[in-house]
Enzyme design. Structure first.
Site, PDB file in Angstrom:
ATOM      1  N   LYS A   1      24.835 -60.378 -24.522  1.00 37.71           N
ATOM      2  CA  LYS A   1      26.040 -60.223 -23.688  1.00 37.71           C
ATOM      3  C   LYS A   1      27.248 -60.804 -24.426  1.00 37.71           C
ATOM      4  CE  LYS A   1      24.860 -64.509 -21.219  1.00 37.71           C
ATOM      5  NZ  LYS A   1      24.371 -65.036 -19.922  1.00 37.71           N
TER       6      LYS A   1
ATOM      7  N   TYR B   1      52.967 -80.601 -32.810  1.00 37.69           N
ATOM      8  CA  TYR B   1      53.631 -80.519 -31.508  1.00 37.69           C
ATOM      9  C   TYR B   1      53.355 -81.773 -30.691  1.00 37.69           C
ATOM     10  CZ  TYR B   1      54.492 -75.522 -32.215  1.00 37.69           C
ATOM     11  OH  TYR B   1      54.927 -74.321 -32.679  1.00 37.69           O
TER      12      TYR B   1
ATOM     13  N   ARG C   1      24.277 -68.359  -7.236  1.00 38.83           N
ATOM     14  CA  ARG C   1      25.283 -67.364  -7.598  1.00 38.83           C
ATOM     15  C   ARG C   1      24.738 -65.986  -7.211  1.00 38.83           C
ATOM     16  NH1 ARG C   1      26.370 -68.617 -13.865  1.00 38.83           N
ATOM     17  NH2 ARG C   1      24.358 -67.550 -13.807  1.00 38.83           N
TER      18      ARG C   1
HETATM   19  C1  LIG Z   1      23.091 -65.605 -20.422  1.00 35.31           C
HETATM   20  C2  LIG Z   1      21.789 -65.549 -19.732  1.00 35.31           C
HETATM   21  C3  LIG Z   1      20.627 -65.993 -20.364  1.00 35.31           C
HETATM   22  C4  LIG Z   1      20.637 -66.680 -21.719  1.00 35.31           C
HETATM   23  O1  LIG Z   1      20.946 -68.052 -21.532  1.00 35.31           O
HETATM   24  P1  LIG Z   1      20.986 -69.058 -22.784  1.00 35.31           P
HETATM   25  O2  LIG Z   1      21.240 -70.381 -22.157  1.00 35.31           O
HETATM   26  O3  LIG Z   1      22.148 -68.609 -23.624  1.00 35.31           O
HETATM   27  O4  LIG Z   1      19.689 -68.918 -23.472  1.00 35.31           O
HETATM   28  C5  LIG Z   1      19.428 -65.833 -19.703  1.00 35.31           C
HETATM   29  N1  LIG Z   1      19.369 -65.265 -18.474  1.00 35.31           N
HETATM   30  C6  LIG Z   1      20.483 -64.842 -17.830  1.00 35.31           C
HETATM   31  C7  LIG Z   1      20.352 -64.249 -16.480  1.00 35.31           C
HETATM   32  C8  LIG Z   1      21.725 -64.965 -18.435  1.00 35.31           C
HETATM   33  O5  LIG Z   1      22.810 -64.546 -17.785  1.00 35.31           O
END
Ligand SMILES: *Cc1c(COP(=O)(O)O)cnc(C)c1O
Length: 357
Positions: free
Chosen positions: A35, A252, A130
Protein backbone atom coordinates in the site's frame (compact mmCIF):
# COMPACT_ATOMS: atom_id res chain seq x y z
CA UNK A 1 22.09 17.76 -14.36
CA UNK A 2 20.29 17.35 -11.05
CA UNK A 3 20.51 17.92 -7.33
CA UNK A 4 22.71 15.39 -5.57
CA UNK A 5 19.73 14.11 -3.58
CA UNK A 6 18.56 10.62 -4.42
CA UNK A 7 16.70 7.69 -2.93
CA UNK A 8 18.30 4.37 -3.70
CA UNK A 9 15.86 1.48 -3.56
CA UNK A 10 17.63 -1.82 -2.96
CA UNK A 11 15.63 -4.58 -4.63
CA UNK A 12 17.91 -7.24 -3.15
CA UNK A 13 17.11 -5.92 0.34
CA UNK A 14 13.38 -6.28 -0.39
CA UNK A 15 13.94 -9.89 -1.42
CA UNK A 16 16.18 -10.50 1.58
CA UNK A 17 13.63 -9.03 4.01
CA UNK A 18 10.82 -11.05 2.45
CA UNK A 19 12.92 -14.17 3.03
CA UNK A 20 13.56 -13.19 6.65
CA UNK A 21 9.82 -12.93 7.26
CA UNK A 22 9.20 -16.19 5.45
CA UNK A 23 11.63 -17.91 7.80
CA UNK A 24 10.01 -16.21 10.81
CA UNK A 25 6.57 -17.52 9.77
CA UNK A 26 7.56 -20.75 8.01
CA UNK A 27 4.13 -22.35 7.85
CA UNK A 28 2.23 -19.29 6.65
CA UNK A 29 1.68 -17.60 3.34
CA UNK A 30 3.33 -14.18 3.44
CA UNK A 31 1.52 -11.34 1.68
CA UNK A 32 3.82 -8.42 0.88
CA UNK A 33 1.98 -5.23 1.83
CA UNK A 34 2.54 -2.68 -0.93
CA UNK A 35 0.00 0.00 0.00
CA UNK A 36 0.96 3.67 -0.19
CA UNK A 37 3.18 3.13 -3.23
CA UNK A 38 4.96 0.30 -1.42
CA UNK A 39 5.59 2.53 1.60
CA UNK A 40 7.19 5.08 -0.71
CA UNK A 41 9.47 2.59 -2.49
CA UNK A 42 7.44 2.47 -5.71
CA UNK A 43 4.64 -0.05 -6.20
CA UNK A 44 5.72 -1.20 -9.63
CA UNK A 45 9.34 -1.49 -8.48
CA UNK A 46 8.55 -3.46 -5.31
CA UNK A 47 6.18 -5.73 -7.20
CA UNK A 48 8.85 -6.39 -9.81
CA UNK A 49 11.42 -7.21 -7.12
CA UNK A 50 9.08 -9.64 -5.37
CA UNK A 51 6.93 -11.04 -8.17
CA UNK A 52 8.85 -14.29 -8.46
CA UNK A 53 8.82 -15.05 -4.72
CA UNK A 54 5.86 -13.37 -3.02
CA UNK A 55 2.88 -15.53 -2.07
CA UNK A 56 0.76 -12.47 -2.75
CA UNK A 57 0.41 -8.73 -2.38
CA UNK A 58 -1.87 -6.66 -0.17
CA UNK A 59 -2.74 -3.01 -0.59
CA UNK A 60 -5.41 -0.39 -0.03
CA UNK A 61 -5.95 1.23 -3.41
CA UNK A 62 -8.34 -0.68 -5.74
CA UNK A 63 -7.06 0.96 -8.91
CA UNK A 64 -3.48 -0.08 -8.13
CA UNK A 65 -4.60 -3.59 -7.25
CA UNK A 66 -6.10 -3.91 -10.72
CA UNK A 67 -2.96 -2.45 -12.29
CA UNK A 68 -0.83 -4.95 -10.37
CA UNK A 69 -2.95 -7.77 -11.76
CA UNK A 70 -2.69 -6.35 -15.27
CA UNK A 71 1.09 -6.30 -14.91
CA UNK A 72 0.96 -10.10 -14.95
CA UNK A 73 1.13 -11.14 -11.29
CA UNK A 74 -0.90 -14.32 -10.88
CA UNK A 75 -0.97 -15.06 -7.15
CA UNK A 76 -3.22 -13.43 -4.56
CA UNK A 77 -3.88 -9.70 -4.42
CA UNK A 78 -5.85 -8.51 -1.36
CA UNK A 79 -7.53 -5.19 -0.68
CA UNK A 80 -6.88 -4.65 3.03
CA UNK A 81 -9.84 -2.30 3.49
CA UNK A 82 -11.92 -3.92 0.79
CA UNK A 83 -13.85 -2.03 -1.86
CA UNK A 84 -15.13 1.49 -1.43
CA UNK A 85 -18.17 1.39 -3.75
CA UNK A 86 -20.39 -1.48 -4.84
CA UNK A 87 -19.76 -0.47 -8.44
CA UNK A 88 -16.14 -1.61 -8.12
CA UNK A 89 -17.09 -5.25 -7.50
CA UNK A 90 -17.40 -6.48 -11.10
CA UNK A 91 -14.01 -5.06 -12.01
CA UNK A 92 -12.39 -6.52 -8.89
CA UNK A 93 -13.92 -9.91 -9.63
CA UNK A 94 -12.76 -9.76 -13.24
CA UNK A 95 -9.23 -9.01 -12.03
CA UNK A 96 -9.42 -11.69 -9.34
CA UNK A 97 -8.77 -9.28 -6.48
CA UNK A 98 -9.63 -10.49 -2.98
CA UNK A 99 -11.51 -8.04 -0.77
CA UNK A 100 -11.72 -7.44 2.92
CA UNK A 101 -15.27 -7.15 4.22
CA UNK A 102 -15.01 -4.87 7.18
CA UNK A 103 -18.28 -2.94 7.40
CA UNK A 104 -22.02 -3.56 7.33
CA UNK A 105 -22.18 -1.47 4.15
CA UNK A 106 -19.69 -3.72 2.36
CA UNK A 107 -21.55 -6.81 3.51
CA UNK A 108 -24.85 -5.44 2.18
CA UNK A 109 -23.23 -4.56 -1.12
CA UNK A 110 -21.96 -8.13 -1.45
CA UNK A 111 -25.41 -9.51 -0.56
CA UNK A 112 -26.88 -7.50 -3.42
CA UNK A 113 -24.06 -8.28 -5.87
CA UNK A 114 -24.74 -10.81 -8.65
CA UNK A 115 -21.57 -10.71 -10.74
CA UNK A 116 -18.45 -12.86 -10.84
CA UNK A 117 -17.35 -14.31 -7.51
CA UNK A 118 -14.62 -12.94 -5.24
CA UNK A 119 -12.48 -14.18 -2.38
CA UNK A 120 -13.48 -12.39 0.83
CA UNK A 121 -11.61 -11.68 4.07
CA UNK A 122 -14.10 -11.10 6.87
CA UNK A 123 -12.54 -8.58 9.19
CA UNK A 124 -13.20 -8.90 12.90
CA UNK A 125 -12.59 -5.99 15.25
CA UNK A 126 -10.46 -7.21 18.14
CA UNK A 127 -9.78 -3.85 19.74
CA UNK A 128 -8.52 -1.47 17.06
CA UNK A 129 -12.05 -0.07 16.71
CA UNK A 130 -11.58 1.28 13.22
CA UNK A 131 -12.81 -1.43 10.86
CA UNK A 132 -14.29 -4.86 11.29
CA UNK A 133 -17.27 -6.58 12.87
CA UNK A 134 -17.58 -6.79 16.65
CA UNK A 135 -16.69 -10.30 17.88
CA UNK A 136 -20.25 -10.97 19.01
CA UNK A 137 -21.53 -10.10 15.52
CA UNK A 138 -18.89 -12.08 13.65
CA UNK A 139 -20.78 -15.36 13.36
CA UNK A 140 -23.90 -13.66 12.00
CA UNK A 141 -21.80 -11.70 9.51
CA UNK A 142 -20.07 -14.91 8.50
CA UNK A 143 -23.36 -16.68 7.85
CA UNK A 144 -24.51 -13.80 5.67
CA UNK A 145 -21.21 -13.79 3.79
CA UNK A 146 -21.46 -17.56 3.20
CA UNK A 147 -24.86 -17.02 1.64
CA UNK A 148 -23.55 -14.46 -0.87
CA UNK A 149 -23.48 -15.89 -4.40
CA UNK A 150 -20.68 -13.47 -5.25
CA UNK A 151 -18.35 -14.86 -2.56
CA UNK A 152 -16.39 -18.01 -3.36
CA UNK A 153 -14.01 -18.25 -0.40
CA UNK A 154 -13.78 -16.77 3.08
CA UNK A 155 -10.78 -16.02 5.25
CA UNK A 156 -11.17 -14.69 8.78
CA UNK A 157 -9.05 -11.64 9.45
CA UNK A 158 -8.13 -9.18 12.16
CA UNK A 159 -5.56 -6.42 12.61
CA UNK A 160 -3.79 -5.95 15.93
CA UNK A 161 -3.70 -2.64 17.77
CA UNK A 162 -0.81 -3.50 20.10
CA UNK A 163 1.27 -6.28 18.54
CA UNK A 164 4.31 -3.97 18.68
CA UNK A 165 4.02 -3.02 22.34
CA UNK A 166 4.13 -4.43 25.86
CA UNK A 167 0.33 -4.98 25.87
CA UNK A 168 0.83 -7.73 23.31
CA UNK A 169 -2.00 -9.58 21.60
CA UNK A 170 -3.44 -11.88 24.28
CA UNK A 171 -6.63 -9.90 24.58
CA UNK A 172 -7.09 -9.62 20.80
CA UNK A 173 -6.33 -13.32 20.31
CA UNK A 174 -8.91 -14.19 22.93
CA UNK A 175 -11.55 -12.02 21.24
CA UNK A 176 -10.71 -13.43 17.82
CA UNK A 177 -10.75 -16.96 19.20
CA UNK A 178 -14.18 -16.56 20.76
CA UNK A 179 -15.58 -14.90 17.63
CA UNK A 180 -14.32 -17.69 15.37
CA UNK A 181 -14.53 -20.76 17.61
CA UNK A 182 -15.47 -23.86 15.65
CA UNK A 183 -15.48 -22.04 12.33
CA UNK A 184 -13.48 -23.89 9.69
CA UNK A 185 -12.02 -21.06 7.64
CA UNK A 186 -8.43 -19.97 7.06
CA UNK A 187 -7.20 -17.06 9.14
CA UNK A 188 -5.01 -13.99 8.67
CA UNK A 189 -3.99 -11.98 11.72
CA UNK A 190 -0.34 -10.98 11.82
CA UNK A 191 1.34 -7.75 10.71
CA UNK A 192 5.14 -7.31 10.84
CA UNK A 193 5.28 -6.96 14.62
CA UNK A 194 3.24 -10.13 15.14
CA UNK A 195 5.32 -12.03 12.57
CA UNK A 196 8.42 -11.39 14.70
CA UNK A 197 6.99 -11.23 18.23
CA UNK A 198 3.88 -13.43 18.31
CA UNK A 199 4.22 -16.72 16.45
CA UNK A 200 0.94 -17.94 17.96
CA UNK A 201 -0.78 -15.49 15.59
CA UNK A 202 0.80 -16.68 12.34
CA UNK A 203 -2.06 -18.91 11.18
CA UNK A 204 -2.57 -19.32 7.41
CA UNK A 205 -1.60 -15.94 6.01
CA UNK A 206 0.50 -13.11 7.46
CA UNK A 207 0.71 -9.53 6.17
CA UNK A 208 4.23 -8.20 5.98
CA UNK A 209 4.56 -4.42 5.78
CA UNK A 210 7.20 -2.31 7.47
CA UNK A 211 9.77 -5.07 7.99
CA UNK A 212 9.73 -5.79 4.25
CA UNK A 213 11.19 -2.33 3.83
CA UNK A 214 13.88 -2.89 6.44
CA UNK A 215 12.50 -0.82 9.30
CA UNK A 216 11.19 -1.94 12.66
CA UNK A 217 7.62 -1.86 13.94
CA UNK A 218 8.95 -1.91 17.51
CA UNK A 219 10.18 0.99 19.62
CA UNK A 220 12.51 -1.30 21.55
CA UNK A 221 13.85 -3.68 18.87
CA UNK A 222 16.00 -2.43 16.00
CA UNK A 223 15.56 -3.46 12.39
CA UNK A 224 19.05 -4.98 12.48
CA UNK A 225 18.06 -7.18 15.42
CA UNK A 226 15.19 -8.53 13.28
CA UNK A 227 17.67 -9.33 10.52
CA UNK A 228 16.17 -6.96 7.95
CA UNK A 229 18.09 -4.46 5.83
CA UNK A 230 17.04 -0.97 4.76
CA UNK A 231 15.44 -0.98 1.32
CA UNK A 232 15.49 2.82 0.96
CA UNK A 233 18.64 4.90 1.40
CA UNK A 234 18.30 8.65 1.06
CA UNK A 235 21.58 10.32 0.20
CA UNK A 236 22.70 13.76 -0.83
CA UNK A 237 25.82 15.92 -0.59
CA UNK A 238 27.08 19.14 0.93
CA UNK A 239 26.50 22.02 -1.47
CA UNK A 240 28.04 24.70 0.78
CA UNK A 241 30.05 25.04 3.98
CA UNK A 242 29.89 27.86 6.54
CA UNK A 243 32.42 28.81 9.21
CA UNK A 244 30.54 30.25 12.16
CA UNK A 245 31.84 32.34 15.00
CA UNK A 246 30.67 31.67 18.53
CA UNK A 247 27.22 33.19 19.01
CA UNK A 248 26.13 33.03 15.37
CA UNK A 249 22.87 31.29 14.55
CA UNK A 250 21.66 28.95 11.80
CA UNK A 251 18.52 28.93 9.73
CA UNK A 252 14.94 30.17 10.03
CA UNK A 253 14.04 31.38 13.47
CA UNK A 254 17.73 31.37 14.46
CA UNK A 255 16.95 28.39 16.69
CA UNK A 256 20.52 27.03 16.77
CA UNK A 257 23.32 29.17 18.20
CA UNK A 258 26.98 28.15 17.91
CA UNK A 259 28.51 27.83 21.38
CA UNK A 260 31.98 28.07 19.90
CA UNK A 261 33.42 28.54 16.43
CA UNK A 262 32.20 25.69 14.22
CA UNK A 263 31.87 24.55 10.62
CA UNK A 264 28.46 23.62 9.31
CA UNK A 265 27.58 21.88 6.06
CA UNK A 266 24.55 22.69 3.95
CA UNK A 267 22.83 19.58 2.56
CA UNK A 268 20.62 19.51 -0.53
CA UNK A 269 17.55 18.00 1.13
CA UNK A 270 14.61 19.56 2.91
CA UNK A 271 11.05 19.01 3.93
CA UNK A 272 9.88 19.34 0.32
CA UNK A 273 11.81 16.12 -0.25
CA UNK A 274 10.13 14.32 2.62
CA UNK A 275 12.70 14.98 5.33
CA UNK A 276 10.57 15.77 8.40
CA UNK A 277 10.48 19.46 9.26
CA UNK A 278 9.70 18.58 12.84
CA UNK A 279 13.01 16.67 13.22
CA UNK A 280 14.67 18.32 16.19
CA UNK A 281 18.03 20.01 15.84
CA UNK A 282 20.45 17.20 16.65
CA UNK A 283 18.80 14.56 14.45
CA UNK A 284 21.37 11.99 13.32
CA UNK A 285 22.98 12.26 9.89
CA UNK A 286 26.01 10.62 8.26
CA UNK A 287 28.59 12.91 6.69
CA UNK A 288 31.16 10.95 4.72
CA UNK A 289 30.02 7.93 6.72
CA UNK A 290 30.63 9.66 10.06
CA UNK A 291 27.70 10.15 12.40
CA UNK A 292 26.92 13.79 13.03
CA UNK A 293 23.77 15.83 13.72
CA UNK A 294 21.56 18.42 12.16
CA UNK A 295 21.84 21.97 13.46
CA UNK A 296 18.88 24.35 13.30
CA UNK A 297 15.55 24.04 11.53
CA UNK A 298 14.94 21.90 8.51
CA UNK A 299 13.91 24.17 5.66
CA UNK A 300 12.11 23.39 2.42
CA UNK A 301 15.17 22.55 0.36
CA UNK A 302 18.09 22.51 2.79
CA UNK A 303 19.33 21.01 6.03
CA UNK A 304 22.38 22.21 7.93
CA UNK A 305 24.66 19.77 9.70
CA UNK A 306 27.46 20.04 12.24
CA UNK A 307 30.83 19.26 10.60
CA UNK A 308 32.78 19.10 13.88
CA UNK A 309 33.17 15.29 13.73
CA UNK A 310 34.20 15.44 10.03
CA UNK A 311 36.83 18.18 9.68
CA UNK A 312 37.77 17.02 6.20
CA UNK A 313 34.25 17.51 4.80
CA UNK A 314 33.66 20.08 2.07
CA UNK A 315 31.39 20.83 -0.85
CA UNK A 316 30.55 17.55 -2.55
CA UNK A 317 31.04 15.39 0.53
CA UNK A 318 28.37 12.66 0.57
CA UNK A 319 25.63 12.71 3.19
CA UNK A 320 23.23 9.96 4.21
CA UNK A 321 19.89 11.12 5.59
CA UNK A 322 18.66 7.59 6.32
CA UNK A 323 19.06 4.03 5.16
CA UNK A 324 22.25 2.04 4.89
CA UNK A 325 24.45 2.99 7.85
CA UNK A 326 21.76 5.11 9.52
CA UNK A 327 18.46 3.42 10.47
CA UNK A 328 15.41 5.36 9.35
CA UNK A 329 14.00 4.50 12.77
CA UNK A 330 16.72 6.62 14.44
CA UNK A 331 15.84 9.65 12.31
CA UNK A 332 12.13 9.05 12.90
CA UNK A 333 12.78 8.96 16.64
CA UNK A 334 14.32 12.43 16.44
CA UNK A 335 11.18 13.65 14.71
CA UNK A 336 8.77 12.05 17.16
CA UNK A 337 7.45 9.69 14.52
CA UNK A 338 8.01 6.25 13.04
CA UNK A 339 9.94 5.00 10.04
CA UNK A 340 6.64 4.27 8.28
CA UNK A 341 5.82 7.97 8.02
CA UNK A 342 9.22 9.01 6.70
CA UNK A 343 9.38 6.40 3.95
CA UNK A 344 5.79 7.01 2.86
CA UNK A 345 6.46 10.75 2.67
CA UNK A 346 9.36 10.53 0.21
CA UNK A 347 8.49 13.34 -2.18
CA UNK A 348 7.97 12.97 -5.93
CA UNK A 349 10.78 15.40 -6.70
CA UNK A 350 13.42 13.04 -5.26
CA UNK A 351 15.27 11.13 -7.95
CA UNK A 352 14.95 7.40 -7.39
CA UNK A 353 17.59 4.93 -8.47
CA UNK A 354 17.51 1.17 -8.13
CA UNK A 355 20.17 -1.16 -6.77
CA UNK A 356 20.37 -4.89 -6.33
CA UNK A 357 18.32 -5.68 -9.43
C1 LIG B 1 -0.63 -1.83 6.68
C2 LIG B 1 -1.25 -3.09 7.14
C3 LIG B 1 -0.46 -4.19 7.48
C4 LIG B 1 1.06 -4.13 7.52
O1 LIG B 1 1.46 -3.59 8.77
P1 LIG B 1 3.01 -3.44 9.14
O2 LIG B 1 2.99 -2.94 10.53
O3 LIG B 1 3.56 -2.42 8.18
O4 LIG B 1 3.61 -4.78 8.95
C5 LIG B 1 -1.10 -5.36 7.82
N1 LIG B 1 -2.45 -5.45 7.84
C6 LIG B 1 -3.24 -4.39 7.53
C7 LIG B 1 -4.71 -4.55 7.59
C8 LIG B 1 -2.67 -3.18 7.17
O5 LIG B 1 -3.46 -2.15 6.88
Amino acid sequence: MSRPLRATIDLAALRHNYGVAKRAAPRSRVLAVVKANAYGHGLERAARALAATADGFALIEPEYAVRLRESGFEREILLLEGFFEAGELPQLAAANIATAVATEEQLRALEAYRGGALDAYLKINTGMNRLGFAPQRAKAALERLRACPGVRSITLMTHFATSDGPEGIDDAMQRFGSATAGVPFPKSLANSAAIFAHPQSHADTVRLGIALYGATPFSDRTAASLGVKPAMTLTSALIAVQDLEAGETIGYGATFRAAQPMRVGVVACGYADGYPRHAASGAPVLVDGVRSRTAGRVSMDLITVDLTPVPGAGVGTPVTLWGEGLPIDDVAGSAGTVGYELMCALAPRVRVVEAGA
